[in-house]
Scaffold this active site. Structure first.
Site, short mmCIF file in Angstrom:
data_model
loop_
_atom_site.label_atom_id
_atom_site.label_comp_id
_atom_site.label_asym_id
_atom_site.label_seq_id
_atom_site.Cartn_x
_atom_site.Cartn_y
_atom_site.Cartn_z
CD GLU A 1 -6.51 25.17 -28.43
OE1 GLU A 1 -6.94 24.12 -27.94
OE2 GLU A 1 -7.21 26.06 -28.89
CB ALA B 1 -10.29 18.73 -20.97
CG MET B 2 -5.54 19.89 -25.74
SD MET B 2 -6.11 21.47 -26.43
CE MET B 2 -5.94 21.12 -28.18
CD GLU B 3 -9.54 21.18 -28.88
OE1 GLU B 3 -9.41 21.35 -27.64
OE2 GLU B 3 -9.56 22.13 -29.68
CG HIS C 1 -15.96 21.66 -24.77
ND1 HIS C 1 -16.61 22.85 -25.05
CD2 HIS C 1 -14.67 21.85 -25.15
CE1 HIS C 1 -15.74 23.70 -25.57
NE2 HIS C 1 -14.55 23.13 -25.63
CD GLU C 2 -11.93 19.65 -24.28
OE1 GLU C 2 -11.52 19.86 -25.44
OE2 GLU C 2 -12.07 20.56 -23.44
CG HIS D 1 -13.15 20.86 -29.52
ND1 HIS D 1 -13.51 21.98 -30.23
CD2 HIS D 1 -12.84 21.30 -28.27
CE1 HIS D 1 -13.43 23.05 -29.44
NE2 HIS D 1 -13.03 22.67 -28.24
N1 BES Z 1 -9.13 23.74 -26.63
C1 BES Z 1 -9.47 23.97 -25.28
C2 BES Z 1 -8.31 23.77 -24.34
C3 BES Z 1 -7.30 24.86 -24.32
C4 BES Z 1 -7.65 26.12 -23.99
C5 BES Z 1 -6.00 24.64 -24.60
C6 BES Z 1 -6.69 27.13 -23.96
C7 BES Z 1 -5.06 25.63 -24.59
C8 BES Z 1 -5.40 26.89 -24.25
C9 BES Z 1 -10.58 23.05 -24.81
O1 BES Z 1 -11.38 22.55 -25.81
C10 BES Z 1 -11.46 23.84 -23.92
O2 BES Z 1 -12.09 24.74 -24.40
N2 BES Z 1 -11.47 23.54 -22.63
C11 BES Z 1 -12.18 24.28 -21.64
C12 BES Z 1 -13.34 23.50 -21.08
C13 BES Z 1 -14.55 23.55 -21.93
C14 BES Z 1 -15.63 22.67 -21.37
C15 BES Z 1 -15.08 24.94 -22.15
C16 BES Z 1 -11.19 24.55 -20.54
O3 BES Z 1 -10.12 23.96 -20.56
O4 BES Z 1 -11.48 25.38 -19.69
ZN ZN Z 2 -12.88 23.84 -26.48
#
Ligand code: BES
Ligand code: ZN
Length: 874
Positions: free
Chosen positions: A139, A280-282, A315-316, A319
């Site tokens: 992502e 982190a990534m889902e 959070h993850e 998702h």
């Molecule tokens: N989908 C995102 C991770 C992501 C963000 C991948 C931008 C690539 C680019 C993930 O679900 C996410 O939102 N992570 C947050 C933490 C969350 C608790 C808000 C992060 O990585 O900061």
């Molecule tokens: Zn997210």
């Protein structure tokens, strides 16, 4: 957008031959078109190596609709080895980084072979190496760095993945879905095959190969299916994974109970990596985490770290439904999954902890990160209209304001109808790529409520400003409200917004709720609301629990705020009254006006002495608003004046109420392994009180802090004490810093804290310290956590970063330029520190602008940094 796009490109007259580079072009939401070709199935074969990996992809492609456009596959940095269509070598062209293949039939099998270089991948997007292991981050647009593919979220495919590599280097091989086969090859190699039964967009693809060990557990879902859970880390880190595992099981149970959502596969894996751009990534069934959000134990992680781990794990995991089973049609819809999932993780954290304190923390983040963004040059709607680089739009607006928007729907509909709406949303769009409009439609259809007026919150940028005044005559009180929306970039004219305000009236004498809370919706520029049966002098309690993400100025005298701070029946409103009281003193001080410290001191004293309030709430309530928050309230920002004003107020409090602060600091011993909300609250109050005390007599505070540091049996007390000490001029400062370093320098996550604490220090020589730390052998610019600990943290240190000599600006600009060559995504996230340059006093404003211009003039700037810098200057 034209100005933004062209300002850094060769001018057509001086460079007529140069084709307009597609690199810096804006993508617009209104240009959305369904994909020309679908890819129902993909099979990937990886021949894994740290330096070089070979990827063979087999795509079954299908023409989507009636057209004769070729198949266009995105790519980025791929070395193409071979292309075939239906088993025959195929004609193809390169269109920039994309691979274009003419296909006559409506269906075909397309095979490509590429090589990629994980260890040279410093962007940490696509397949990369971290500590000898291989992992992916796709992502938003990283999959195109692994193989040629239509890299957009509305192309959903079933994945089969085979990976092969050296068994000693990569004993563990993981991908999404079910492990269906495995075996040994020659030369000490082995392989594994995975199949993911759920079609998914390529941004959810993941692969991990490395020497990892698992903390294993299981969860039985509400329909009685057993799910195997595993958290994969380096062997030495296994003892630090239990909190993440507990959090995962809590999150799985919570999503069943609150949203009726059950996990859908037999396995769920989390992998921790130490080099990661985000939190982190889902990825479907194979979440990949920054190790900072997995690893914790009492000695190395603070209470805040523990809370963050629970939140990010939840959070993850959430998702899986709000993101994976229902994904986004295009990246403009990002808040569909992120805003909603943040709202879900906030609700989860509130339910497993203290709801009032959680709400206060969430609002503080919103105000410190999203409000400045929404009023500066990078302001954009929750659903943006255009972007140059999508990575730049993982913002506080899309995430946190997006979550507030979902919260408003929840407030307006009530929990029950909201749940009916989300049920319908998941049912209607399962397996699809949906839009924000689809989400609202599902809420409307399920609840029978027209929400169309609220949709403006998706499209209109900027924070609404509301003025409130309560008039009182006889037994009637009248609330007069006015709203105003300032222009934002590309949105000069604004409409009024519907603003849901939870409002009550508190009796000044009785302290009781004389008019019970009701939800009013301000949707006109000016509006009045009547309250009857007002039997005593009324006090206005408005935007209770922060029901709308707005800035509100209510006409209330300091004495009224003091009363509300003690008596308001809404905990958030009590906190807010206290903050307003302090903010009025701080802004007056920063403007050089006389300051009434007495009411603040009285209110703080009453809060500290209250038997009704718990320690966690007390800590939040007496926390003096940060320089950054004060700056937001000033017309012209003078960081020295703000800092001095804040210091004076803190000193006045410490001098007047030292005994009470000392008592709070010393409050009863809790054991470091007690992670109950109560114990966390006591620790938090201990350090907040210490911080205030340090504004009084420094030498005494240094002794207290050093004692807390030495005695600490947990990282919360230790880091808290060190955080106070770093800003003092006392011998204990360096002693503690050295002791901390000597004990923890082998633990990367704790060493990050050591860097971060010094970068956040409130002292005149912070810039010098930070420059020195940038030369420290443990400073590694390629590691995002380390870079953020030093440079990111420093950019948020208002007083030090904005030091009058401009050296703070120079340091951060140099860092951004250096980091951009390695990791544009992370570099770009440090640019907003310069964003609000127009609001500063003239000298700083000019220096900030020069720093931005210097970055903009750097040859070979990434699209990421280019977009942030050019928009900041526009
Ligand atoms: N989908 C995102 C991770 C992501 C963000 C991948 C931008 C690539 C680019 C993930 O679900 C996410 O939102 N992570 C947050 C933490 C969350 C608790 C808000 C992060 O990585 O900061
Ligand atoms: Zn997210």
């Amino acid at each position: 957008m034209a100005d933004v796009r062209t300002s850094n490109l060769p001018d057509a007259e001086t460079a007529p031959e140069a084709p307009l580079s597609p690199t810096h072009m804006a993508i617009r939401r209104e240009d959305y078109r369904p994909p020309d070709w679908l890819v129902p199935e993909i099979s990937l074969k990886f021949d894994l190596g740290i330096e070089t990996t070979r990827v063979r992809a087999t795509l079954s492609v299908e023409r989507n609709g009636q057209h004769d456009r070729p198949l266009n596959l995105d790519g980025d940095g791929l070395e193409l080895v071979a292309v075939s269509v239906n088993g025959q070598p195929a004609e193809h062209q390169m269109d920039g980084p994309a691979l274009v293949i003419d296909i006559a039939a409506d269906r075909a099998t397309v095979e490509t072979e590429v090589t990629i270089h994980p260890s040279a991948n410093t962007k940490l997007m696509g397949l990369y190496a971290s500590n000898g292991m291989l992992c992916t981050q796709c992502e938003a647009e990283g999959f195109r760095r692994i193989t040629f593919f239509p890299d957009r979220p509305d192309v959903l495919s079933k994945y089969t993945v085979r990976m092969e590599g050296n068994a000693a280097a990569f004993p563990i091989l993981l991908s999404n879905g079910n492990r269906v086969a495995e075996g040994k090859g020659g030369d000490g190699r082995h392989w594994a095959e995975y199949e993911d039964p759920f079609p998914k967009p390529c941004y959810l693809f993941a692969l991990v190969a490395g020497d990892l060990k698992a903390n294993r557990d299981s969860f039985t879902t509400m329909s009685g299916r057993k799910v195997d859970l595993a958290i994969w880390v380096r062997e030495a880190d296994l003892p630090k994974t239990q909190h993440a595992m507990n959090s995962l099981k809590l999150a799985m149970a919570w999503d069943e109970k609150v949203y009726g959502r059950e996990y859908d596969l037999d396995q769920f894996n989390i992998v921790a990596v130490s080099d990661f751009n985000m939190g982190a990534m889902e990825n479907k069934s194979l979440n990949i985490f920054n190790s900072a959000y997995v690893l914790a134990d009492q000695e190395t992680a603070t209470d805040a770290d523990f809370d963050n781990i629970a939140r990010v794990v939840a959070h993850e995991y959430f998702h899986n439904w709000s993101g994976d089973r229902v994904t986004c049609r295009d990246w403009f819809q990002l808040s569909l999954k992120e805003g909603f999932t943040v709202f879900r993780d906030q609700s989860f954290s509130a339910d497993v902890g203290s709801p009032a304190v959680k709400r206060i923390e969430d609002v503080r983040v919103l105000r410190a990160a999203q409000f400045p963004e929404d009023q500066g040059p990078l302001a954009h709607p929750v659903r943006p209209d255009s972007y140059i680089e999508i990575s730049n739009f993982y913002t506080a607006t899309v995430y946190n304001k997006g979550a507030e928007l979902i919260r408003m729907f929840h407030t307006v509909l009530g929990a029950e109808k909201f749940r009916k709406g989300t049920d319908l949303y998941f049912e209607r769009h399962d397996g699809e790529a949906a839009t924000c409009d689809d989400f609202v439609k599902a809420l409307e259809d399920a609840s029978g409520t027209d929400l169309s007026a609220f949709k403006i919150w998706y499209s209109q940028a900027g924070t609404p400003k509301v003025k409130a005044r309560l008039d009182h005559e006889g037994s009637t009180a009248t609330l007069h409200l006015e709203q105003h929306e300032d222009p934002t970039p590309r949105q000069p004219n604004k409409q009024p917004m519907p603003i849901p305000l939870k409002t009550a009236i508190i009796g000044e004498e009785s302290g009781a709720e004389i008019c019970p809370e009701r939800l009013i919706v301000l949707d006109q520029p000016k509006q009045s609301f009547r309250f009857e049966n007002v039997s005593e002098t009324p006090l206005l309690s408005i935007n209770r629990n922060f029901s709308a993400p707005i800035m509100i100025t209510a006409e209330r005298r300091p004495q009224e705020l003091d009363k509300l701070a003690q008596a308001d029946t809404d905990a958030f409103a009590r906190y807010e009254a206290m903050q307003e009281l302090m903010m009025a003193a701080l802004t007056a001080g920063a403007r050089g006006e006389p300051v009434d410290c007495d009411t603040v001191i009285k209110a703080i004293s009453a809060t500290l002495k209250s038997n009704a309030l718990d320690p966690a709430f007390k800590a939040e309530a007496i926390l003096v608003p940060s320089d950054t928050l004060v700056a937001e309230r000033m017309d012209v920002v003078d960081p020295d004046a703000i800092h001095a004003s804040r210091d004076r107020l803190r000193k006045a409090i410490a001098d007047a109420r030292g005994e009470e602060l000392l008592a709070a600091h010393r409050s009863d011993g809790v054991s470091g392994d007690d992670l109950s909300p109560k114990a966390k609250g006591i620790r938090r109050l201990r350090t907040v009180a210490l911080g205030l005390l340090s504004a009084g007599d420094e030498a005494t505070a240094a002794e207290l802090a050093k004692a807390q540091f030495d005695r600490a049996d947990n990282m919360t007390d230790r880091q808290g004490a060190l955080g106070v000490l770093v800003s003092l001029d006392a011998p204990q400062r360096q002693e503690a810093l050295d002791a901390f370093y000597n004990r923890f320098h082998d633990d990367a996550l704790v060493l990050d804290k050591w860097f971060a604490l010094q970068a956040a220090a409130q002292r005149r020589d912070t810039v010098d310290q930070v420059l020195k730390l940038a030369q420290h052998p443990d400073f590694v610019i390629t590691n995002p956590n380390r870079l953020r600990s030093l440079a990111g943290m420093f950019g948020g240190n208002h007083w030090a970063f904005h030091s009058a000599d401009g050296r703070g600006y120079k340091f951060l600009a140099d860092m951004i330029i250096a980091a951009d060559k390695l990791n544009p995504q992370v570099a770009a996230r440090m640019v907003p520190a310069f964003g609000r340059w127009r609001r500063f006093e003239p000298k700083r404003s000019a220096m900030m602008r020069e720093a931005l211009e210097r970055i903009a003039a750097t040859p070979g700037l990434s699209r990421d940094v280019y977009e942030q810098v050019s928009k900041s200057l526009a």
